[in-house]
Write a protein that holds these residues in place. Structure first.
Motif, PDB file in Angstrom:
ATOM      1  N   GLU A 164      15.080   4.991 -14.529  1.00  0.00           N
ATOM      2  CA  GLU A 164      15.635   4.983 -13.009  1.00  0.00           C
ATOM      3  C   GLU A 164      15.297   6.283 -12.490  1.00  0.00           C
ATOM      4  O   GLU A 164      14.930   7.129 -13.089  1.00  0.00           O
ATOM      5  CB  GLU A 164      17.106   4.794 -12.997  1.00  0.00           C
ATOM      6  CG  GLU A 164      17.875   5.032 -14.299  1.00  0.00           C
ATOM      7  CD  GLU A 164      18.180   6.282 -14.566  1.00  0.00           C
ATOM      8  OE1 GLU A 164      17.656   7.408 -14.181  1.00  0.00           O
ATOM      9  OE2 GLU A 164      18.919   6.376 -15.731  1.00  0.00           O
ATOM     10  N   LYS A 165      15.848   6.504 -11.255  1.00  0.00           N
ATOM     11  CA  LYS A 165      15.322   7.766 -10.580  1.00  0.00           C
ATOM     12  C   LYS A 165      15.961   9.105 -11.063  1.00  0.00           C
ATOM     13  O   LYS A 165      15.422  10.158 -11.322  1.00  0.00           O
ATOM     14  CB  LYS A 165      15.742   7.648  -9.018  1.00  0.00           C
ATOM     15  CG  LYS A 165      15.012   6.735  -8.197  1.00  0.00           C
ATOM     16  CD  LYS A 165      15.232   6.901  -6.813  1.00  0.00           C
ATOM     17  CE  LYS A 165      14.272   5.711  -5.954  1.00  0.00           C
ATOM     18  NZ  LYS A 165      14.776   5.858  -4.527  1.00  0.00           N
ATOM     19  N   LYS A 169      13.575  11.756 -12.276  1.00  0.00           N
ATOM     20  CA  LYS A 169      13.653  13.419 -11.841  1.00  0.00           C
ATOM     21  C   LYS A 169      13.744  14.418 -12.889  1.00  0.00           C
ATOM     22  O   LYS A 169      13.007  15.333 -12.838  1.00  0.00           O
ATOM     23  CB  LYS A 169      14.676  13.220 -10.974  1.00  0.00           C
ATOM     24  CG  LYS A 169      15.117  14.900 -10.389  1.00  0.00           C
ATOM     25  CD  LYS A 169      16.176  14.834  -9.249  1.00  0.00           C
ATOM     26  CE  LYS A 169      16.168  16.021  -8.534  1.00  0.00           C
ATOM     27  NZ  LYS A 169      17.530  16.225  -7.610  1.00  0.00           N
ATOM     28  N   TRP A 191       5.604   5.659 -11.993  1.00  0.00           N
ATOM     29  CA  TRP A 191       6.504   6.480 -11.169  1.00  0.00           C
ATOM     30  C   TRP A 191       5.932   7.639 -10.440  1.00  0.00           C
ATOM     31  O   TRP A 191       4.809   7.946 -11.026  1.00  0.00           O
ATOM     32  CB  TRP A 191       7.682   7.098 -12.153  1.00  0.00           C
ATOM     33  CG  TRP A 191       8.771   6.469 -12.692  1.00  0.00           C
ATOM     34  CD1 TRP A 191       8.627   5.631 -13.792  1.00  0.00           C
ATOM     35  CD2 TRP A 191       9.865   5.912 -12.103  1.00  0.00           C
ATOM     36  NE1 TRP A 191       9.643   4.801 -14.064  1.00  0.00           N
ATOM     37  CE2 TRP A 191      10.610   5.302 -13.030  1.00  0.00           C
ATOM     38  CE3 TRP A 191      10.594   6.406 -11.031  1.00  0.00           C
ATOM     39  CZ2 TRP A 191      11.864   4.577 -12.660  1.00  0.00           C
ATOM     40  CZ3 TRP A 191      11.669   5.824 -10.605  1.00  0.00           C
ATOM     41  CH2 TRP A 191      12.242   4.863 -11.441  1.00  0.00           C
ATOM     42  N   GLN A 192       6.268   7.887  -9.197  1.00  0.00           N
ATOM     43  CA  GLN A 192       5.610   8.802  -8.222  1.00  0.00           C
ATOM     44  C   GLN A 192       6.462   9.725  -7.697  1.00  0.00           C
ATOM     45  O   GLN A 192       7.335   9.341  -7.080  1.00  0.00           O
ATOM     46  CB  GLN A 192       4.552   8.354  -7.344  1.00  0.00           C
ATOM     47  CG  GLN A 192       3.906   9.179  -6.202  1.00  0.00           C
ATOM     48  CD  GLN A 192       3.055   8.578  -5.247  1.00  0.00           C
ATOM     49  OE1 GLN A 192       3.766   7.822  -4.525  1.00  0.00           O
ATOM     50  NE2 GLN A 192       2.044   8.779  -5.027  1.00  0.00           N
ATOM     51  N   GLU A 193       6.235  11.026  -7.825  1.00  0.00           N
ATOM     52  CA  GLU A 193       7.002  12.098  -7.239  1.00  0.00           C
ATOM     53  C   GLU A 193       6.118  12.748  -5.861  1.00  0.00           C
ATOM     54  O   GLU A 193       5.246  13.373  -6.093  1.00  0.00           O
ATOM     55  CB  GLU A 193       7.620  13.060  -8.124  1.00  0.00           C
ATOM     56  CG  GLU A 193       8.521  14.256  -7.493  1.00  0.00           C
ATOM     57  CD  GLU A 193       8.694  15.390  -8.249  1.00  0.00           C
ATOM     58  OE1 GLU A 193      10.029  15.575  -8.302  1.00  0.00           O
ATOM     59  OE2 GLU A 193       7.850  15.825  -8.969  1.00  0.00           O
ATOM     60  N   LYS A 194       6.635  12.541  -4.812  1.00  0.00           N
ATOM     61  CA  LYS A 194       5.934  13.078  -3.473  1.00  0.00           C
ATOM     62  C   LYS A 194       7.013  13.929  -2.817  1.00  0.00           C
ATOM     63  O   LYS A 194       7.851  13.221  -2.068  1.00  0.00           O
ATOM     64  CB  LYS A 194       5.244  11.918  -3.072  1.00  0.00           C
ATOM     65  CG  LYS A 194       4.421  12.265  -1.550  1.00  0.00           C
ATOM     66  CD  LYS A 194       3.656  11.168  -1.114  1.00  0.00           C
ATOM     67  CE  LYS A 194       2.770  11.581  -0.047  1.00  0.00           C
ATOM     68  NZ  LYS A 194       1.806  10.439   0.426  1.00  0.00           N
ATOM     69  N   THR A 197      10.711  12.850  -2.919  1.00  0.00           N
ATOM     70  CA  THR A 197      11.099  11.430  -2.756  1.00  0.00           C
ATOM     71  C   THR A 197      10.366  11.029  -4.226  1.00  0.00           C
ATOM     72  O   THR A 197       9.356  11.384  -4.482  1.00  0.00           O
ATOM     73  CB  THR A 197      10.142  10.650  -1.753  1.00  0.00           C
ATOM     74  OG1 THR A 197      10.768  11.059  -0.525  1.00  0.00           O
ATOM     75  CG2 THR A 197      10.358   9.139  -1.848  1.00  0.00           C
ATOM     76  N   ILE A 198      10.992  10.219  -5.087  1.00  0.00           N
ATOM     77  CA  ILE A 198      10.609   9.495  -6.396  1.00  0.00           C
ATOM     78  C   ILE A 198      10.532   7.855  -6.138  1.00  0.00           C
ATOM     79  O   ILE A 198      11.732   7.472  -5.834  1.00  0.00           O
ATOM     80  CB  ILE A 198      11.584   9.986  -7.399  1.00  0.00           C
ATOM     81  CG1 ILE A 198      11.622  11.282  -7.493  1.00  0.00           C
ATOM     82  CG2 ILE A 198      11.120   9.093  -8.545  1.00  0.00           C
ATOM     83  CD1 ILE A 198      12.365  11.981  -8.655  1.00  0.00           C
ATOM     84  N   ALA A 199       9.600   7.309  -6.152  1.00  0.00           N
ATOM     85  CA  ALA A 199       9.515   5.919  -6.336  1.00  0.00           C
ATOM     86  C   ALA A 199       8.921   5.346  -7.321  1.00  0.00           C
ATOM     87  O   ALA A 199       8.072   5.893  -8.290  1.00  0.00           O
ATOM     88  CB  ALA A 199       8.763   5.710  -5.158  1.00  0.00           C
ATOM     89  N   CYS A 200       9.076   4.205  -7.779  1.00  0.00           N
ATOM     90  CA  CYS A 200       8.581   3.234  -8.842  1.00  0.00           C
ATOM     91  C   CYS A 200       7.883   2.154  -8.258  1.00  0.00           C
ATOM     92  O   CYS A 200       8.177   1.327  -7.257  1.00  0.00           O
ATOM     93  CB  CYS A 200       9.777   3.029  -9.674  1.00  0.00           C
ATOM     94  SG  CYS A 200       9.461   1.775 -11.115  1.00  0.00           S
ATOM     95  N   TYR A 201       6.813   1.795  -8.894  1.00  0.00           N
ATOM     96  CA  TYR A 201       5.847   0.714  -8.530  1.00  0.00           C
ATOM     97  C   TYR A 201       5.224  -0.025  -9.891  1.00  0.00           C
ATOM     98  O   TYR A 201       5.344   0.317 -10.911  1.00  0.00           O
ATOM     99  CB  TYR A 201       4.446   1.178  -7.926  1.00  0.00           C
ATOM    100  CG  TYR A 201       4.718   2.270  -6.754  1.00  0.00           C
ATOM    101  CD1 TYR A 201       4.817   1.712  -5.413  1.00  0.00           C
ATOM    102  CD2 TYR A 201       4.702   3.654  -6.887  1.00  0.00           C
ATOM    103  CE1 TYR A 201       4.958   2.531  -4.313  1.00  0.00           C
ATOM    104  CE2 TYR A 201       5.153   4.431  -5.843  1.00  0.00           C
ATOM    105  CZ  TYR A 201       5.263   3.837  -4.606  1.00  0.00           C
ATOM    106  OH  TYR A 201       5.467   4.818  -3.328  1.00  0.00           O
TER     107      TYR A 201
END
Length: 208
Positions: A164-165, A169, A191-194, A197-201
């Protein structure tokens, strides 16, 4: 009940693989790398995967840990990873095996519960050379543009999950390369950190 013999078909598939033993010095900038994890002593699945890796013409295998555990064939799977993986990591199941060497009576079923049968199977099937190989496995391998780890980079020796986020993190906070690859969860995810913002695909088939 644990089955102790792999199928003849999967034995043949693994034996017939055209992969050759590699080391990190043999890696080049061309070709594909197969990143696998959580084999869990499943020689049937590993044989199929090695055949597919051969068909995909990958030039190296990186294994992210947990070659042993759960399944019936720890020695056969360790043998193949020792032979074919350019990089192998320590997973929590390898750590459990090492932690119980010489203390099996003290740290038995009462300590590990349902996880004890596969740990005990490792003790019965793995030889001294296998144990030395497992003991030398690293927790983390940083490469030029990626980092390999079994669980989270946040205290990797505790084998935390990235699910999870909040845990993502913590993982990103320790990441010093452009990307990382981890196993442990048995759930494919990107998981991508931009910025903040942290998102899961969910991954898809084909190039990413």
């Amino acid at each position: 009940k644990l089955k102790t013999e792999p199928s003849a078909a999967r034995r043949a598939a693994a034996k017939q693989s055209q992969l050759t033993p590699l080391n990190t010095g043999a890696l080049s900038s061309t070709g594909g790398i197969a990143i696998i994890s959580d084999i869990h002593s499943n020689i049937d699945a590993l044989g199929a995967v090695l055949t597919d890796i051969t068909n995909q013409r990958c030039f190296a295998i990186f294994c992210l840990g947990d070659t042993v555990g759960y399944g019936p064939e720890p020695a056969a799977c360790v043998k193949l990873m020792r032979e074919f993986a350019a990089i192998s990591l320590m997973g929590n199941h390898e750590a459990m095996y090492l932690a119980t060497r010489g203390a099996r009576e003290k740290l038995g079923p009462q300590e590990f519960g349902d996880l004890w049968p596969p740990v005990e199977l490792c003790h019965r099937h793995l030889g001294a050379d296998d144990a030395k190989w497992i003991a030398a496995l690293p927790l983390v391998v940083p490469l030029a543009d990626m980092t390999l780890v079994h669980g989270s980079l946040h205290e990797p020796q505790t084998f935390d999950y990235v699910v999870e986020k909040a845990s993502a993190k913590q993982h990103f906070a320790k990441l010093e390369t452009r990307a990382s690859f981890y196993g442990h969860t048995h759930i494919p995810a990107i998981w991508q950190e931009k910025g903040k913002t942290i998102a899961c695909y969910a991954p898809r088939e084909g190039p990413i």
